[in-house]
Scaffold this active site. Structure first.
Site, mmCIF file in Angstrom:
data_model
loop_
_atom_site.group_PDB
_atom_site.id
_atom_site.type_symbol
_atom_site.label_atom_id
_atom_site.label_comp_id
_atom_site.label_asym_id
_atom_site.label_seq_id
_atom_site.Cartn_x
_atom_site.Cartn_y
_atom_site.Cartn_z
ATOM 1 N N GLU A 70 0.844 -1.209 0.000
ATOM 2 C CA GLU A 70 0.000 0.000 0.000
ATOM 3 C C GLU A 70 0.872 1.249 0.000
ATOM 4 O O GLU A 70 2.083 1.199 0.192
ATOM 5 C CB GLU A 70 -0.903 0.031 1.248
ATOM 6 N N ASN A 112 -10.334 5.211 2.029
ATOM 7 C CA ASN A 112 -9.302 4.971 1.032
ATOM 8 C C ASN A 112 -9.257 6.147 0.062
ATOM 9 O O ASN A 112 -10.053 7.088 0.139
ATOM 10 C CB ASN A 112 -9.592 3.675 0.256
ATOM 11 N N ASP A 142 -10.067 1.746 -4.427
ATOM 12 C CA ASP A 142 -9.122 1.654 -3.323
ATOM 13 C C ASP A 142 -8.258 2.916 -3.331
ATOM 14 O O ASP A 142 -8.779 4.019 -3.440
ATOM 15 C CB ASP A 142 -8.305 0.372 -3.462
#
Length: 293
Positions: free
Chosen positions: A17, A148, A198
């Site tokens: 991430e 997100n 996302d």
């Protein structure tokens, strides 16, 4: 345009991430939330450094004093260049047993935004927080399940955020002081449309690039009307976030996940958890630095 997606680092992250490009270092930083660790990747030399951290690390930004500001499970911390804690800035304002910090980034005014994830996913228990230059953390928005996609328009007038399980892309107006107003829906992604929104980044033309988790693609969205105007197919099913990098900021880096995937799924998508790069036509923007005007 036909895109050539390259696997640039077979890192096999559990939950890759928050890629962040350092212009000064010409290097990419990213996290494996669950390892947990900070990573540094030099695309010129191929050098890859892994810096373990003490707890789940959701997102981070480059700090004007060097090192990082990072949102972890129990709170927001200042970290040194090796990922070690210098000091704790603020505690997690939620229930750290059931909520950890997730996605976030630094805005055009040099403040750090970090959203959380409500792990039971039985209600909208997550929060969106801001840390200002005085190191004060305030909750800016709630009624979120998984925060997100935090990103900012080139002129700083809009902040974007997604709520992944609900398939929603929001935007919030921001004034000249960086205060946000009521959110509005830019796009509602339908079930079965090709993934859930996302992590994201905004390019120099103001378009919003979102990784579509469980959708094997990255999409470019017109924030004026929510239309998807371009997409990049990926060799993984679970992309997580994007960032612009390279000397000209025209390389889009993409992190991915292999969290909770079955052996059969990983056999089908063996590159899950790796880091990808693809050249795009429109450049991104330099990553803002926390505490720098």
């Amino acid at each position: 345009m036909r895109y050539q997606v390259e696997n640039v680092l077979a890192v096999q992250a559990e939950l890759g991430e928050c890629p962040v490009w350092s212009v000064s270092e010409q290097a990419l930083y990213f996290v494996d939330i669950l390892a947990p660790a900070l990573h540094r990747f030099d695309p010129q030399s191929g050098a890859h450094q892994v810096m373990p951290v003490a707890e789940h690390i959701g997102c981070f930004g480059l700090h004007h004093q060097g090192g990082f500001i990072a949102a972890m499970r129990s709170g927001v911390f200042q970290l040194d260049k090796q990922g070690q804690v210098v000091n704790r800035i603020a505690p997690n304002p939620g229930d750290a047993q059931r909520s950890r910090f997730n996605d976030g980034g630094v805005d055009r005014l040099g403040r750090f935004w970090c959203g959380s994830l409500w792990e039971p996913q039985d209600r909208n228990g997550a929060k969106l927080c801001r840390v200002d230059e005085a190191l004060q953390l305030t909750v800016q928005a709630e009624d979120i399940m998984i925060s997100n996609g935090v990103a900012f328009s080139p002129d700083g007038r809009w902040m974007y955020q997604t709520d992944t399980p609900h398939g929603l892309l929001y935007r919030y107006p921001m004034d000249e002081r960086g205060e946000i107003g009521p959110r509005e829906v830019v796009r509602q992604f339908a079930q079965g449309e090709g993934g859930q929104p996302d992590g994201a980044a905004v390019d120099s033309e103001g378009f919003y690039w979102a990784a579509m988790f469980d959708g094997s693609r990255v999409v470019r969205i017109d924030p004026a009307d929510g239309r998807i105007v371009d997409e990049i197919p990926l060799p993984v099913r679970w992309p997580t976030m994007v960032a612009f990098g390279g000397a000209d900021l025209k390389t889009l880096y993409i992190t991915s996940s292999r969290e909770d995937r079955s052996a059969e799924e990983l056999e089908t998508y063996p590159q899950s958890g790796d880091l990808f790069a693809v050249r795009v036509e429109v450049a991104g923007l330099p990553e803002p630095i926390f505490g720098a005007k």
